[in-house]
Motif scaffolding. Structure first.
Motif, PDB file in Angstrom:
ATOM      1  N   GLN A  75      44.803  25.972  43.909  1.00 44.38           N
ATOM      2  CA  GLN A  75      44.627  25.815  42.464  1.00 44.38           C
ATOM      3  C   GLN A  75      43.177  26.091  42.101  1.00 44.38           C
ATOM      4  N   TYR A  76      42.984  26.522  40.860  1.00 43.04           N
ATOM      5  CA  TYR A  76      41.650  26.892  40.413  1.00 43.04           C
ATOM      6  C   TYR A  76      41.459  26.498  38.952  1.00 43.04           C
ATOM      7  N   LEU A  77      40.205  26.405  38.568  1.00 39.33           N
ATOM      8  CA  LEU A  77      39.810  26.308  37.176  1.00 39.33           C
ATOM      9  C   LEU A  77      38.938  27.517  36.864  1.00 39.33           C
ATOM     10  N   ALA A  78      39.159  28.095  35.699  1.00 41.80           N
ATOM     11  CA  ALA A  78      38.345  29.235  35.284  1.00 41.80           C
ATOM     12  C   ALA A  78      38.083  29.139  33.788  1.00 41.80           C
ATOM     13  N   ASP A  79      36.881  29.555  33.387  1.00 44.04           N
ATOM     14  CA  ASP A  79      36.564  29.671  31.975  1.00 44.04           C
ATOM     15  C   ASP A  79      37.080  31.019  31.504  1.00 44.04           C
ATOM     16  N   VAL A  80      38.062  30.995  30.608  1.00 36.53           N
ATOM     17  CA  VAL A  80      38.648  32.230  30.077  1.00 36.53           C
ATOM     18  C   VAL A  80      38.422  32.240  28.571  1.00 36.53           C
ATOM     19  N   ASP A  81      37.523  33.090  28.123  1.00 36.48           N
ATOM     20  CA  ASP A  81      37.193  33.194  26.695  1.00 36.48           C
ATOM     21  C   ASP A  81      36.851  31.839  26.101  1.00 36.48           C
ATOM     22  N   GLY A  82      36.108  31.039  26.877  1.00 37.10           N
ATOM     23  CA  GLY A  82      35.624  29.756  26.372  1.00 37.10           C
ATOM     24  C   GLY A  82      36.574  28.588  26.525  1.00 37.10           C
ATOM     25  N   ILE A  83      37.740  28.815  27.141  1.00 37.94           N
ATOM     26  CA  ILE A  83      38.719  27.743  27.347  1.00 37.94           C
ATOM     27  C   ILE A  83      38.932  27.549  28.844  1.00 37.94           C
ATOM     28  N   GLN A  84      38.896  26.301  29.301  1.00 34.54           N
ATOM     29  CA  GLN A  84      39.158  26.025  30.714  1.00 34.54           C
ATOM     30  C   GLN A  84      40.641  26.202  31.003  1.00 34.54           C
ATOM     31  N   ILE A  85      40.935  27.086  31.952  1.00 29.25           N
ATOM     32  CA  ILE A  85      42.315  27.336  32.345  1.00 29.25           C
ATOM     33  C   ILE A  85      42.519  26.887  33.789  1.00 29.25           C
ATOM     34  N   HIS A  86      43.526  26.047  33.979  1.00 29.41           N
ATOM     35  CA  HIS A  86      43.946  25.630  35.316  1.00 29.41           C
ATOM     36  C   HIS A  86      45.099  26.520  35.744  1.00 29.41           C
ATOM     37  N   PHE A  87      45.084  26.970  36.996  1.00 27.90           N
ATOM     38  CA  PHE A  87      46.183  27.805  37.472  1.00 27.90           C
ATOM     39  C   PHE A  87      46.308  27.726  38.989  1.00 27.90           C
ATOM     40  N   GLN A  88      47.531  27.942  39.443  1.00 31.00           N
ATOM     41  CA  GLN A  88      47.797  28.154  40.856  1.00 31.00           C
ATOM     42  C   GLN A  88      47.800  29.658  41.117  1.00 31.00           C
ATOM     43  N   HIS A  89      47.321  30.042  42.284  1.00 28.93           N
ATOM     44  CA  HIS A  89      47.320  31.458  42.674  1.00 28.93           C
ATOM     45  C   HIS A  89      47.737  31.521  44.142  1.00 28.93           C
ATOM     46  N   ILE A  90      48.957  31.996  44.372  1.00 24.96           N
ATOM     47  CA  ILE A  90      49.518  32.026  45.718  1.00 24.96           C
ATOM     48  C   ILE A  90      49.849  33.475  46.059  1.00 24.96           C
ATOM     49  N   LYS A  91      49.232  33.994  47.107  1.00 26.08           N
ATOM     50  CA  LYS A  91      49.444  35.387  47.496  1.00 26.08           C
ATOM     51  C   LYS A  91      50.768  35.526  48.246  1.00 26.08           C
ATOM     52  N   GLY A  92      51.518  36.583  47.917  1.00 31.08           N
ATOM     53  CA  GLY A  92      52.757  36.875  48.612  1.00 31.08           C
ATOM     54  C   GLY A  92      52.506  37.432  50.003  1.00 31.08           C
ATOM     55  N   LYS A  93      53.480  37.249  50.891  1.00 30.56           N
ATOM     56  CA  LYS A  93      53.337  37.684  52.278  1.00 30.56           C
ATOM     57  C   LYS A  93      53.870  39.094  52.510  1.00 30.56           C
ATOM     58  N   GLY A  94      54.520  39.691  51.521  1.00 33.57           N
ATOM     59  CA  GLY A  94      55.005  41.060  51.655  1.00 33.57           C
ATOM     60  C   GLY A  94      53.865  42.061  51.635  1.00 33.57           C
ATOM     61  N   LYS A  95      54.168  43.280  52.096  1.00 36.54           N
ATOM     62  CA  LYS A  95      53.120  44.304  52.200  1.00 36.54           C
ATOM     63  C   LYS A  95      52.663  44.799  50.825  1.00 36.54           C
ATOM     64  N   SER A  96      53.531  44.738  49.843  1.00 39.92           N
ATOM     65  CA  SER A  96      53.175  45.226  48.501  1.00 39.92           C
ATOM     66  C   SER A  96      53.648  44.232  47.450  1.00 39.92           C
TER      67      SER A  96
END
Length: 369
Positions: A68-89
């Motif tokens: 999980q991450y927090l990022a400032d996006v256009d002045g608003i704090q956005i919380h999000f999960q980012h999970i990379k897939g295991k497939g080649k593409s």
């Protein structure tokens, strides 16, 4: 962009328990069941379980299972999960939740969509005003703008896929309409409702039947949306102060989409139901989440131009306990290339029937190659 971990203090949990124990129960008419709103008998049983058996720390660990991450996006704090897939593409896919759920709506399908040869890079944000994002309530179109910035500038994807239901439907529809050169394809479990502004002469019999159903539904079950769209602040004081009140309000909506005996199943289980309620409680975001309805109402009735029908390929899955909109209604808004009637599940299909929902997303998005 920085890593984030859910870590709620014991003081917050202790305060929650004290508030539950101090609840002043209003009583209910004899034999009323759910006919006057949330059943007090059911709610007392649920809060007893919440107080004495439910283990927040267990589900806090589950929430922290994926990055999980927090990022400032256009002045608003956005919380999000980012999970990379295991497939080649792996395909980048942003999943947008609704109300009264949260990013937790999708937790059961994460491994189903990231582990196989056909997989996705999943981005699962909390809408502004919900969960661990900032408490700035904005319209669905504004959220779509934020998602494009998050996906392209923060995470570096040139193009991506999107899916959503409920409020997440409105966001995803705006993504497809406003950014057809960036959004590859979209998927929906609902597509919006007739609001009485349509020309009846342009509607098919199936659409007219759907409109009549929706009108009846709004009269019997739509009080929550009317309050959120007009006076959300008046309600917020009570819901932010009482955990039992918060649970009752969320349950009253859940019961609109499922018979009482299925209400826990509709949210994926009793613990999942409580975890979703807990996310609102520990972040104190019930007020800002409801205000999003007001922002959408202002946008809709304030003279802004309606979204144009998009050419982006769209898949639609109609679950049996959702409003049964016809294909021609969906075709007014999106480029329908897949329209399926599902065999089981309801409004929170990703929680209730995760394998079916995940299979549908994989089948649709990978059919476009």
């Amino acid at each position: 962009m920085k890593p984030f971990t859910v870590n709620i203090s014991e003081e917050v949990i202790s305060d929650l328990k004290n508030r539950i124990q101090s609840t002043r129960w209003p009583g209910e008419p004899e034999g009323s069941d759910w006919h006057f709103g949330t059943s007090e008998k059911y709610l007392k049983n649920l809060t007893d379980y919440w107080l004495n058996e439910y283990d927040w720390k267990k589900y806090e660990e589950q929430l922290n299972q994926y990055p999980q991450y927090l990022a400032d996006v256009d002045g608003i704090q956005i919380h999000f999960q980012h999970i990379k897939g295991k497939g080649k593409s792996s395909k980048p896919l942003i999943l947008t939740h609704g109300w009264p759920d949260s990013f937790y709506r999708f937790h059961k399908i994460i491994h189903l969509l990231t582990d196989g040869d056909q997989s996705f890079d999943l981005i699962i944000p909390s809408i502004p005003g919900f969960g661990f994002s900032g408490k700035a309530a904005v319209s669905s179109e504004a959220v779509a703008d934020l998602w494009v910035t998050l996906m392209t500038e923060t995470l570096g994807y040139k193009k991506f896929y999107a899916a959503g239901g409920d409020v997440g439907m409105s966001v995803t529809k705006a993504l497809a309409s406003k950014y057809p050169d960036i959004v590859e394809a979209v998927h929906f479990t609902d597509i919006g409702y007739p609001m009485g502004q349509e020309d009846p002469n342009s509607m098919t019999e199936e659409e007219k039947n759907f409109a009549q159903f929706v009108q009846q539904w709004w009269y019997s079950e739509g009080a929550y949306a009317m309050i959120h769209s007009t006076k959300p602040q008046s309600l917020a004081y009570a819901l932010n102060d009482s955990p039992v009140g918060l649970a009752a309000w969320i349950l009253s909506f859940g019961n609109a989409g499922a018979p009482p005996e299925l209400i826990e199943e509709a949210f994926g289980g009793k613990d999942e139901l409580l975890t979703n309620i807990m996310i609102y409680w520990v972040t104190q975001t019930i007020s800002s989440s409801m205000r999003m309805y007001k922002m959408d109402a202002i946008a809709q009735w304030g003279g802004s131009q309606p979204l144009q029908k998009t050419s982006v390929p769209a898949g639609l899955a109609v679950f049996p306990r959702e409003a049964q909109f016809p294909r021609e209604w969906a075709e007014r808004f999106v480029n329908v290339v897949s329209f399926k009637k599902m065999e089981s599940g309801g409004h929170f299909a990703a929680l209730e029937v995760p394998q079916i929902f995940a299979d549908e997303l994989l089948s649709f998005f990978y059919s476009l190659e």
